[in-house]
Write an enzyme that holds these catalytic residues in place. Structure first.
Site, short mmCIF file in Angstrom:
data_model
loop_
_atom_site.label_atom_id
_atom_site.label_comp_id
_atom_site.label_asym_id
_atom_site.label_seq_id
_atom_site.Cartn_x
_atom_site.Cartn_y
_atom_site.Cartn_z
N LYS A 189 -0.42 -4.12 -3.49
CA LYS A 189 -1.73 -3.52 -3.20
C LYS A 189 -1.78 -2.14 -3.84
CE LYS A 189 -4.87 -1.92 0.42
NZ LYS A 189 -4.92 -0.51 0.01
N SER A 192 0.80 -1.20 0.00
CA SER A 192 0.00 0.00 0.00
C SER A 192 0.85 1.27 0.00
CB SER A 192 -0.93 -0.06 1.22
OG SER A 192 -1.91 0.92 1.20
N ASP A 245 10.35 5.13 -10.05
CA ASP A 245 9.93 5.62 -11.36
C ASP A 245 10.53 6.98 -11.70
OD1 ASP A 245 8.46 3.33 -11.42
OD2 ASP A 245 6.57 4.30 -11.98
#
Length: 542
Positions: free
Chosen positions: A325, A300, A311
């Site tokens: 998740k 999460s 990224d």
């Protein structure tokens, strides 16, 4: 016996994962709740059925329990993270996410049918009034708290109360063989989400976060400030076993490491509405090396931070593939003290990855996939991780990353042996070390009275007598592994638990860190980066 234990351990780990991620699923939601007030035939049908049972059914029945079962059955048809929180659990869940509660500020064990203080919260109500580790709390006002098996929940509810209210405690101090009457004024007591922070090396700080609550960002900033004053120019952010929490808090924390206007994540709801979150100029640790530790129980909000940094080509993600998740929940108050946390959107990392693993085969299969990771060998070797080319993405600097089923780290660290993992489970999940050390200290606390924190850290060593006593303690509980093969780690964990009960979690974490393979990898990698900084780009996979 080893063969038997190797079968049991994955099951225990999977159970811990399911519990942790279930809790994390409860906690991960947006900050703005919505109320649903609408009338339709489906709603009327359910209301009429419950009323009909309530008024006409031949036997008396608790229709509240029927409603609870109905709500759980409805949510069970959705995703694994849309959950119902009954009124009986709501207070505890809310306190956990707020980051504090009103009480007297002690942690305790029920020891020989008596509440015995493990430690007091520094500067908390009991600390201020002079209550010490080892003190027995016999009575609270007119309530007797000894001589019978009392559930922890009953003890906690007795010691909690309204902020500013007073409670008269009758306390027995074994070391002085006397009973004292101490009045404590209840106050707000923090539930820490930053487990520990310390200097890992001369210029590298370490911060361990266990969840993302309302108080987490403030705790993190305080820890980071103190580490920077001690010379931290690099940081290890430990998100292992962190099941998540508030989305907004994860965004704030990611912002600390990302340059202005960098995309942190975006969410998309069923109508296709996209909401993006960008980094601001508030970050205090931009353009500095950061290492993020994750494992199969990181979920999460933990994955949001790991994905945002990965990224954006910031820092290095180290460990094993995270849980997977990628759903966002929102809370709806049901009007009777209970609530539903419903999945309202998916989140995506800056490159467009969804890291949510499939739950099409049901909730049981959803959590059982962890066992498949274990049996497939992916916790041992990065080459065993199954990835799909259709879920391949590329970062601005050309690094290949994958969506689906979690964040794959930049640098892989395999899981330890069964026995190494068993030692950690004995410490974290079952608290065998903590309980043993508590009983050890009860025999003679004065033995450690002369140690300062630094003296204990530098000079104290666990002897073979204490090791043997611990092994016998475990054998009495039917735990049988090759303890002597793990002697160094066991001694370190015994020392760490003494440090935690006598001094602080920071000292404890520092001692355990000396036997942490991921932290060893961080130091190894950092040294290699420093060495190669002038001669070329380091291959992170080697």
């Amino acid at each position: 016996m080893k063969k038997k234990y190797s079968y049991i351990l994955p099951t225990l780990i999977a159970l811990a994962v399911a519990i942790g991620i279930f809790i994390g699923g409860k906690l991960h939601f947006n900050d703005t709740p919505e109320k649903l007030f609408s009338t339709n035939s489906k709603k009327d049908k359910l209301n009429r059925l419950i009323d009909y049972i309530d008024y006409e059914y031949v036997d008396d029945i608790n229709t509240d329990s029927i409603v609870d079962v109905t709500v759980n059955n409805i949510l069970g048809k959705l995703d694994p993270h849309s959950v119902y929180i009954p009124k009986s659990e709501m207070e505890e869940v809310s306190e956990n996410m707020k980051g504090d509660f009103v009480g007297i500020g002690v942690s305790f064990y029920m020891y020989k049918d008596t509440i015995t203080v493990i430690r007091t919260i520094k500067n908390g109500p009991s600390y201020i009034r002079g209550i010490k580790p080892g003190d027995r709390i016999l009575m609270a006002d007119s309530d007797t708290l000894f001589g019978r098996r009392i559930p922890n929940s009953t003890v906690v509810s007795t010691l909690k109360g309204k902020e500013g209210s007073k409670v008269d405690l009758k306390v027995f101090r074994k070391s002085e063989n006397k009973i004292m009457n101490i009045t404590v004024t209840r106050d707000r007591v923090p539930i820490k989400s930053v487990d520990a922070y310390y200097m890992l090396t001369r210029d590298m700080g370490y911060i361990k976060i266990n969840r993302f609550a309302e108080s987490t960002f403030g705790e993190f900033k305080d820890a980071l400030k103190k580490l920077k004053l001690r010379g931290a120019e690099k940081l290890v952010l430990d998100l292992r076993d962190n099941p998540g929490g508030y989305l907004g808090i994860a965004e704030k924390l990611a912002d600390e490491f990302l340059e202005d206007d960098k995309l942190i994540l975006y969410t998309k709801n069923k109508k296709g509405r996209i909401k993006k979150a960008f980094a601001t100029k508030k970050g205090d640790f931009e353009d500095k090396p950061v290492y993020v530790l994750i494992n199969e129980r990181s979920a999460s909000a933990s994955e949001i931070i790991a994905g945002a940094l990965q990224d954006n080509d910031v820092g290095t993600i180290i460990g094993r593939r995270s849980f997977g998740k990628g759903l966002v929940q929102r809370e709806m108050d049901l009007g009777d003290g209970s609530a539903v946390r419903l999945t309202v959107s998916r989140y995506y990392t800056p490159t467009g990855r969804s890291i949510q693993k499939s739950y099409k085969k049901g909730h049981r299969d959803y959590y059982q996939t962890f066992m498949e990771r274990y049996s497939s060998g992916e916790l041992i070797s990065v080459d065993s991780i199954k990835v799909a080319d259709s879920l391949k993405f590329k970062t601005p600097k050309g690094k290949i990353v994958y969506g689906g089923g979690g964040i794959i780290p930049d640098v892989f660290v395999p899981i330890g042996s069964n026995e190494e993992e068993a030692i950690e489970s004995m410490d974290d999940t079952y608290e065998f070390f903590s309980r043993f050390i508590f009983e050890h200290l009860e025999k003679d606390r004065n033995r450690y009275a002369e140690f300062t924190k630094n003296q204990f850290l530098d000079e104290y060593g666990v002897d073979d007598i204490l090791l043997d006593e611990f092994i016998q303690f475990m054998l009495n509980r039917k735990i049988k592994i090759d303890f002597y093969a793990q002697e160094d780690k066991i001694k370190a964990y015994l020392k760490a638990n003494i440090a935690e009960q006598l001094f602080s979690p920071n000292i404890s974490a520092q001692i355990k860190g000396e036997h942490d393979t991921m932290l060893e990898k961080v130091k190894e990698l950092d040294a290699a980066i420093f060495k190669q900084s002038e001669i070329g780009v380091l291959d992170l996979e080697n």
